[in-house]
Design an enzyme around this catalytic site. Structure first.
Site, PDB file in Angstrom:
ATOM      1  N   THR A   1       0.847  -1.307   0.041  1.00 34.02           N
ATOM      2  CA  THR A   1      -0.004   0.076   0.073  1.00 34.02           C
ATOM      3  C   THR A   1       1.082   1.231   0.162  1.00 34.02           C
ATOM      4  O   THR A   1       0.757   2.231  -0.852  1.00 34.02           O
ATOM      5  CB  THR A   1      -0.802   0.100   1.203  1.00 34.02           C
ATOM      6  OG1 THR A   1      -1.711  -1.183   1.191  1.00 34.02           O
ATOM      7  CG2 THR A   1      -2.086   1.316   1.328  1.00 34.02           C
TER       8      THR A   1
ATOM      9  N   ARG B   1     -10.649 -19.858   1.198  1.00 35.60           N
ATOM     10  CA  ARG B   1     -10.269 -20.759   0.247  1.00 35.60           C
ATOM     11  C   ARG B   1     -11.520 -20.910  -0.629  1.00 35.60           C
ATOM     12  O   ARG B   1     -12.743 -20.979  -0.064  1.00 35.60           O
ATOM     13  CB  ARG B   1      -9.724 -22.002   0.824  1.00 35.60           C
ATOM     14  CG  ARG B   1      -8.715 -22.231   1.782  1.00 35.60           C
ATOM     15  CD  ARG B   1      -8.285 -23.400   2.354  1.00 35.60           C
ATOM     16  NE  ARG B   1      -7.389 -23.543   3.164  1.00 35.60           N
ATOM     17  CZ  ARG B   1      -5.976 -23.302   3.265  1.00 35.60           C
ATOM     18  NH1 ARG B   1      -5.528 -22.822   2.097  1.00 35.60           N
ATOM     19  NH2 ARG B   1      -5.404 -23.415   4.143  1.00 35.60           N
TER      20      ARG B   1
ATOM     21  N   GLY C   1      -0.369 -18.814  -0.668  1.00 34.69           N
ATOM     22  CA  GLY C   1       0.596 -19.968  -1.182  1.00 34.69           C
ATOM     23  C   GLY C   1       0.446 -20.488  -2.295  1.00 34.69           C
ATOM     24  O   GLY C   1      -0.124 -19.950  -3.340  1.00 34.69           O
TER      25      GLY C   1
ATOM     26  N   ILE D   1       2.930 -20.280   5.681  1.00 31.90           N
ATOM     27  CA  ILE D   1       3.902 -20.967   6.805  1.00 31.90           C
ATOM     28  C   ILE D   1       4.577 -22.090   6.257  1.00 31.90           C
ATOM     29  O   ILE D   1       5.595 -22.730   6.809  1.00 31.90           O
ATOM     30  CB  ILE D   1       3.188 -21.456   7.917  1.00 31.90           C
ATOM     31  CG1 ILE D   1       1.986 -22.374   7.973  1.00 31.90           C
ATOM     32  CG2 ILE D   1       2.649 -19.992   8.704  1.00 31.90           C
ATOM     33  CD1 ILE D   1       1.690 -23.177   9.242  1.00 31.90           C
ATOM     34  N   ASP D   2       3.949 -22.763   5.014  1.00 32.12           N
ATOM     35  CA  ASP D   2       4.383 -24.000   4.562  1.00 32.12           C
ATOM     36  C   ASP D   2       6.018 -23.845   3.490  1.00 32.12           C
ATOM     37  O   ASP D   2       6.591 -24.547   3.827  1.00 32.12           O
ATOM     38  CB  ASP D   2       3.625 -24.608   3.436  1.00 32.12           C
ATOM     39  CG  ASP D   2       2.270 -24.950   4.166  1.00 32.12           C
ATOM     40  OD1 ASP D   2       2.014 -24.660   5.530  1.00 32.12           O
ATOM     41  OD2 ASP D   2       1.269 -25.407   3.524  1.00 32.12           O
TER      42      ASP D   2
ATOM     43  N   ARG E   1       9.322 -40.536  27.860  1.00 29.03           N
ATOM     44  CA  ARG E   1       8.159 -41.098  26.720  1.00 29.03           C
ATOM     45  C   ARG E   1       8.573 -40.630  25.619  1.00 29.03           C
ATOM     46  O   ARG E   1       9.663 -39.756  25.145  1.00 29.03           O
ATOM     47  CB  ARG E   1       7.083 -40.096  26.913  1.00 29.03           C
ATOM     48  CG  ARG E   1       6.290 -40.718  27.996  1.00 29.03           C
ATOM     49  CD  ARG E   1       5.120 -39.861  28.506  1.00 29.03           C
ATOM     50  NE  ARG E   1       4.117 -40.669  29.295  1.00 29.03           N
ATOM     51  CZ  ARG E   1       3.323 -39.855  30.236  1.00 29.03           C
ATOM     52  NH1 ARG E   1       3.192 -38.680  30.157  1.00 29.03           N
ATOM     53  NH2 ARG E   1       2.415 -40.652  30.965  1.00 29.03           N
TER      54      ARG E   1
ATOM     55  N   MET F   1       2.291 -28.759  10.819  1.00 30.66           N
ATOM     56  CA  MET F   1       1.562 -28.332   9.605  1.00 30.66           C
ATOM     57  C   MET F   1       2.695 -28.439   8.353  1.00 30.66           C
ATOM     58  O   MET F   1       3.933 -28.647   8.560  1.00 30.66           O
ATOM     59  CB  MET F   1       1.188 -26.964   9.398  1.00 30.66           C
ATOM     60  CG  MET F   1      -0.610 -26.961  10.060  1.00 30.66           C
ATOM     61  SD  MET F   1      -1.267 -25.387   9.992  1.00 30.66           S
ATOM     62  CE  MET F   1      -2.593 -25.824  10.575  1.00 30.66           C
TER      63      MET F   1
ATOM     64  N   LYS G   1      21.388 -45.946  21.197  1.00 31.56           N
ATOM     65  CA  LYS G   1      21.783 -44.784  21.943  1.00 31.56           C
ATOM     66  C   LYS G   1      21.150 -44.679  23.499  1.00 31.56           C
ATOM     67  O   LYS G   1      21.535 -43.701  24.182  1.00 31.56           O
ATOM     68  CB  LYS G   1      21.174 -43.444  21.342  1.00 31.56           C
ATOM     69  CG  LYS G   1      21.701 -43.258  20.100  1.00 31.56           C
ATOM     70  CD  LYS G   1      21.254 -41.926  19.228  1.00 31.56           C
ATOM     71  CE  LYS G   1      19.889 -42.103  19.069  1.00 31.56           C
ATOM     72  NZ  LYS G   1      19.175 -40.869  18.280  1.00 31.56           N
TER      73      LYS G   1
HETATM   74  O1  F6P Z   1      -1.377 -23.817   3.657  1.00 31.56           O
HETATM   75  C1  F6P Z   1      -1.142 -23.458   5.033  1.00 31.56           C
HETATM   76  C2  F6P Z   1      -1.636 -24.531   6.098  1.00 31.56           C
HETATM   77  O2  F6P Z   1      -1.562 -24.077   7.226  1.00 31.56           O
HETATM   78  C3  F6P Z   1      -1.360 -25.907   5.811  1.00 31.56           C
HETATM   79  O3  F6P Z   1       0.006 -26.134   6.403  1.00 31.56           O
HETATM   80  C4  F6P Z   1      -2.300 -26.739   6.314  1.00 31.56           C
HETATM   81  O4  F6P Z   1      -2.301 -27.964   5.939  1.00 31.56           O
HETATM   82  C5  F6P Z   1      -3.688 -25.914   5.788  1.00 31.56           C
HETATM   83  O5  F6P Z   1      -3.177 -24.501   5.750  1.00 31.56           O
HETATM   84  C6  F6P Z   1      -4.700 -26.237   6.780  1.00 31.56           C
HETATM   85  O6  F6P Z   1      -5.838 -25.282   6.384  1.00 31.56           O
HETATM   86  P1  F6P Z   1      -6.960 -24.894   7.015  1.00 31.56           P
HETATM   87  O7  F6P Z   1      -6.784 -23.859   8.166  1.00 31.56           O
HETATM   88  O8  F6P Z   1      -7.947 -24.372   6.170  1.00 31.56           O
HETATM   89  O9  F6P Z   1      -7.654 -26.149   7.624  1.00 31.56           O
END
Ligand code: F6P
Length: 331
Positions: free
Chosen positions: A29, A77, A107, A133-134, A169, A176, A218
């Site tokens: 912007t 989406r 993304g 974030i991917d 454990r 994600m 280990k």
């Molecule tokens: O594409 C980003 C992401 O966070 C992926 O890592 C994950 O699989 C997906 O979105 C989850 O999407 P939603 O929030 O629509 O369930």
């Protein structure tokens, strides 16, 4: 060379939100206004583009935004946008608002939508900015939000390790990344985890067995395994691996933590704010140079222009050295 033309931009954030998206909208912007161009923020991604949710952004619209997580423009989406009718509706709204340029922060799925829209309507200049974030977009070392998410994961794993060690454990921690293992692999290295299970390195039960026997050799009493969420429609995920260990190695005390959406929230890191600012500024510079239908990215700390067709088509490979680093350092 600078294009001698005043542009009107529509900007959306699309797909999964990512920390730093607001910083990027701010950068776009203000860089556009600096050139005397007009900017419309469009709410709810492609849904808002089709339904006319446009609002002009001025410099103060993006004040106090750089530090905020999520996206103030909201996101969605959209399946409808992927159809020819959806493209048509969005185009009509662009024309009705006098917008000649579309900027999409998102993304892989979102930039695929941008690529297809650009093909259908060559009168609109389209620029993509990698925001997810991917970290799964080809042609850029980094995407906006990845660094913050990685730090969030490491913070969580550090906490889980305290309790894993106290109880001896094995923890399977799911992160994600949809079809990409960058978050899993690098969070495993950064948190000193014993292993990562990622989609790029097809792991079956034998590899799991190998990890277990190595762990025993280990003589470690507790272990952290970071697992990428299951590939869309496939087997995998932390539950899947934990169940197999429970069945095949009942002597182990196994727990699962799915970090889920907490990975996507929070204040963007300094690195993400800087990346978002650089990419937002670069998007406007690219347009001014007459570029279109590209994604702005970062390669070796330099801004690069990647054709949208390449950014979304190719899988971004994981550096195999990262796999060796983790396996050697976790002995
Ligand atoms: O594409 C980003 C992401 O966070 C992926 O890592 C994950 O699989 C997906 O979105 C989850 O999407 P939603 O929030 O629509 O369930």
């Amino acid at each position: 060379m600078s294009e001698d033309r005043k542009r009107t931009l529509a900007i959306i954030t699309s797909g999964g939100d990512a920390p730093g998206m607001n910083a990027c909208v701010r950068a776009v912007t203000r860089s556009a206004i600096f050139k005397g161009w007009k900017v419309f923020g469009v709410y709810r991604g492609y849904e808002g583009l089709m339904n006319g949710l446009f609002e002009e952004l001025i410099s103060s619209s993006v004040s106090n935004m750089i530090q905020r997580g999520g996206t103030f423009l909201k996101t969605a989406r959209s399946e409808e946008f992927m159809t020819p009718e959806g493209h048509q509706k969005a185009h009509e709204q662009m024309l009705a608002h006098g917008a000649d340029t579309l900027i999409v922060i998102g993304g892989n799925g979102s930039l695929t939508g941008a690529r297809d829209f650009a093909k259908d309507f060559p009168d609109i200049a389209v620029i993509g900015i990698p925001g997810t974030i991917d970290n799964d977009l080809y042609g850029t070392d980094l995407t906006i939000g990845y660094d913050t998410a990685l730090n969030t994961i490491v913070d969580c794993v550090d906490k889980i390790r305290d309790t894993a060690t106290s109880h001896d454990r094995i923890f399977f921690i799911e992160v994600m990344g949809r079809d990409a293992g960058f978050l899993a692999q690098n969070s495993a290295i950064a948190s000193g985890a014993e292993a990562a299970i990622i989609p790029e390195d097809q792991t079956d039960v034998d590899q799991l067995a190998q990890f277990i026997s190595r762990g025993m050799r280990k003589s470690k009493n507790s272990s952290i395994v970071i697992v990428s969420e299951a590939k869309s429609g496939g087997n995998g995920g932390a539950m899947y691996y934990a169940d197999r260990v429970r069945k095949e190695y009942p002597q182990y005390d196994v727990r699962v933590t799915i970090l889920g959406h907490l990975q996507r929230g929070g204040t963007p890191s300094a690195s993400d704010r800087i990346l978002a600012s650089r990419l937002g500024y670069a998007a406007i510079e690219a347009l001014d140079e007459g570029q279109r239908n590209i994604m702005v990215g970062i390669d070796d700390d330099k801004i690069v222009y990647v054709p949208l067709t390449r950014a979304v088509k190719q899988d971004k490979p994981i550096d195999k050295e990262l796999i060796s680093v983790l396996s050697v350092l976790s002995i």
